[in-house]
Write a protein that holds these residues in place. Structure first.
Motif, PDB file in Angstrom:
ATOM      1  N   GLN A   1       5.113  -3.235 -10.609  1.00 53.53           N
ATOM      2  CA  GLN A   1       3.929  -2.380 -10.559  1.00 53.53           C
ATOM      3  C   GLN A   1       4.173  -1.134  -9.707  1.00 53.53           C
ATOM      4  N   VAL A   2       4.801  -1.316  -8.562  1.00 53.09           N
ATOM      5  CA  VAL A   2       5.084  -0.184  -7.683  1.00 53.09           C
ATOM      6  C   VAL A   2       6.043   0.781  -8.377  1.00 53.09           C
ATOM      7  N   ASN A   3       7.072   0.270  -9.036  1.00 52.66           N
ATOM      8  CA  ASN A   3       8.029   1.130  -9.729  1.00 52.66           C
ATOM      9  C   ASN A   3       7.363   1.937 -10.837  1.00 52.66           C
ATOM     10  N   VAL A   4       6.484   1.299 -11.616  1.00 49.65           N
ATOM     11  CA  VAL A   4       5.774   2.011 -12.690  1.00 49.65           C
ATOM     12  C   VAL A   4       4.912   3.114 -12.083  1.00 49.65           C
TER      13      VAL A   4
ATOM     14  N   VAL B   1       0.848  -1.182   0.000  1.00 50.87           N
ATOM     15  CA  VAL B   1       0.000   0.000   0.000  1.00 50.87           C
ATOM     16  C   VAL B   1       0.887   1.238   0.000  1.00 50.87           C
ATOM     17  N   TYR B   2       0.667   2.114  -0.984  1.00 56.69           N
ATOM     18  CA  TYR B   2       1.366   3.398  -1.066  1.00 56.69           C
ATOM     19  C   TYR B   2       0.404   4.454  -0.537  1.00 56.69           C
ATOM     20  N   THR B   3       0.868   5.237   0.426  1.00 57.77           N
ATOM     21  CA  THR B   3       0.034   6.292   0.985  1.00 57.77           C
ATOM     22  C   THR B   3       0.827   7.587   1.008  1.00 57.77           C
ATOM     23  N   ALA B   4       0.212   8.630   0.486  1.00 57.15           N
ATOM     24  CA  ALA B   4       0.811   9.966   0.498  1.00 57.15           C
ATOM     25  C   ALA B   4      -0.340  10.954   0.664  1.00 57.15           C
TER      26      ALA B   4
ATOM     27  N   SER C   1       5.136 -19.378  -5.552  1.00 60.41           N
ATOM     28  CA  SER C   1       4.237 -18.275  -5.902  1.00 60.41           C
ATOM     29  C   SER C   1       4.840 -16.935  -5.500  1.00 60.41           C
ATOM     30  N   LEU C   2       5.410 -16.880  -4.305  1.00 60.87           N
ATOM     31  CA  LEU C   2       6.026 -15.633  -3.847  1.00 60.87           C
ATOM     32  C   LEU C   2       7.197 -15.226  -4.736  1.00 60.87           C
ATOM     33  N   GLN C   3       7.994 -16.204  -5.154  1.00 66.64           N
ATOM     34  CA  GLN C   3       9.131 -15.892  -6.035  1.00 66.64           C
ATOM     35  C   GLN C   3       8.654 -15.287  -7.352  1.00 66.64           C
ATOM     36  N   THR C   4       7.496 -15.646  -7.791  1.00 65.16           N
ATOM     37  CA  THR C   4       6.947 -15.110  -9.029  1.00 65.16           C
ATOM     38  C   THR C   4       6.256 -13.767  -8.799  1.00 65.16           C
ATOM     39  N   LEU C   5       5.487 -13.675  -7.723  1.00 61.76           N
ATOM     40  CA  LEU C   5       4.652 -12.499  -7.492  1.00 61.76           C
ATOM     41  C   LEU C   5       5.395 -11.284  -6.946  1.00 61.76           C
TER      42      LEU C   5
ATOM     43  N   GLN D   1      -2.687   4.113  -2.984  1.00 57.82           N
ATOM     44  CA  GLN D   1      -2.729   3.103  -4.040  1.00 57.82           C
ATOM     45  C   GLN D   1      -2.408   1.753  -3.419  1.00 57.82           C
ATOM     46  N   THR D   2      -3.238   0.754  -3.723  1.00 58.12           N
ATOM     47  CA  THR D   2      -3.021  -0.594  -3.221  1.00 58.12           C
ATOM     48  C   THR D   2      -2.664  -1.503  -4.384  1.00 58.12           C
ATOM     49  N   PHE D   3      -1.625  -2.266  -4.202  1.00 56.39           N
ATOM     50  CA  PHE D   3      -1.184  -3.255  -5.179  1.00 56.39           C
ATOM     51  C   PHE D   3      -1.389  -4.622  -4.533  1.00 56.39           C
TER      52      PHE D   3
END
Length: 88
Positions: free
Chosen positions: A52-55, A10-13, A41-45, A18-20
């Motif tokens: 997504q966060v970087n974009v 979760v990005y909060t400002a 699954s974690l290694q993939t996700l 924004q939640t991913f």
């Protein structure tokens, strides 16, 4: 294991949140196989979530560049130059 799991960031400002989120599949297999599937699954996700966060953050930075104040714009235009302001 629970019925459903999620990998979430979760990005909060001020003025924006924004939640991913990605669902992590669960398995009713034996405990060892379930843990192995979970880690796979974690290694993939995790890298997908990071992308997504970087974009998102790159887009926010680009938006912020367009919202600089008049003072900041003047400072940026004169960067590296000596500017003498009239105090009179």
């Amino acid at each position: 294991m629970p019925d459903s799991l999620a990998l979430q960031a979760v990005y909060t400002a001020p003025g924006a949140t924004q939640t991913f989120q990605h669902a992590i599949p669960t398995s009713n297999a034996d405990p060892f196989a379930a843990k192995q599937a979970h880690l796979t699954s974690l290694q993939t996700l995790v890298p997908q979530l990071q992308d997504q966060v970087n974009v998102f953050l790159t887009a926010r930075m680009e938006e912020d560049k367009g919202k600089i104040s008049e003072k900041e714009a003047k400072e940026e235009a004169n960067y590296g130059e000596e500017v003498v302001e009239d105090d009179a």
